[in-house]
Write a protein that holds these residues in place. Structure first.
Motif, short mmCIF file in Angstrom:
data_model
loop_
_atom_site.label_atom_id
_atom_site.label_comp_id
_atom_site.label_asym_id
_atom_site.label_seq_id
_atom_site.Cartn_x
_atom_site.Cartn_y
_atom_site.Cartn_z
N UNK A 113 0.76 -1.20 -0.06
CA UNK A 113 -0.10 0.05 -0.05
C UNK A 113 0.72 1.22 0.34
N UNK A 114 1.80 1.16 0.82
CA UNK A 114 2.82 2.34 0.90
C UNK A 114 3.32 2.82 -0.61
N UNK A 115 3.66 1.84 -1.31
CA UNK A 115 4.56 1.82 -2.76
C UNK A 115 3.40 2.14 -3.47
N UNK A 116 2.32 1.74 -3.61
CA UNK A 116 1.03 1.97 -4.39
C UNK A 116 0.69 3.56 -4.29
N UNK A 117 0.59 3.93 -3.12
CA UNK A 117 0.46 5.21 -2.67
C UNK A 117 1.37 6.36 -3.33
N UNK A 118 2.59 5.95 -3.13
CA UNK A 118 3.57 6.81 -3.47
C UNK A 118 4.00 6.80 -5.27
#
Length: 120
Positions: A113-118
């Motif tokens: 989720x962190x990678x997807x958000x950034x």
């Protein structure tokens, strides 16, 4: 850096030593399986320690979020209604795919989720 999530203090210190000006760490997760030592997530990039080199060599690879073309949940089971039943993700950058297996599906879920958000 009191809010940084990490599994191993020495891995956290390794990522801290290579930060750019204004860069902050979000999480550093220990990786299991062949090749990968850890995955670091900052506000600017993904940092992967790759231990798959011959001998005792390893590489620290930095991937800017805008170079990520996809992030996937990897599973060898039927999902049976659970999106994150696996502790493994795959990050695609150009033609290369980095597979990272975590110590738990909650860590894989957070990293995904962190990678997807950034990357969006």
């Amino acid at each position: 850096m009191a809010d940084v999530i990490y599994d191993n203090k020495s891995q956290l210190e390794q990522v801290e030593s290579g930060l750019l000006e204004g860069e902050t760490i979000i999480a550093v997760y220990d990786a299991i399986g062949v090749g990968t030592g850890f995955l670091g997530l900052t506000n600017r990039r993904i940092i992967i320690q790759d231990k798959s080199f011959v001998g005792k060599k390893f590489a620290i690879t930095s991937i800017p979020y805008n170079k990520v073309s996809s992030v996937s949940v990897v599973s060898n089971k039927s999902w049976a209604g659970q999106f994150f039943s696996s502790g493994e993700i795959a990050i695609t950058v150009g033609q290369h795919v980095y597979e990272i297996e975590f110590r738990g599906s909650d860590k894989a879920h957070h990293a995904h989720n962190t990678i997807l958000q950034h990357a969006s």
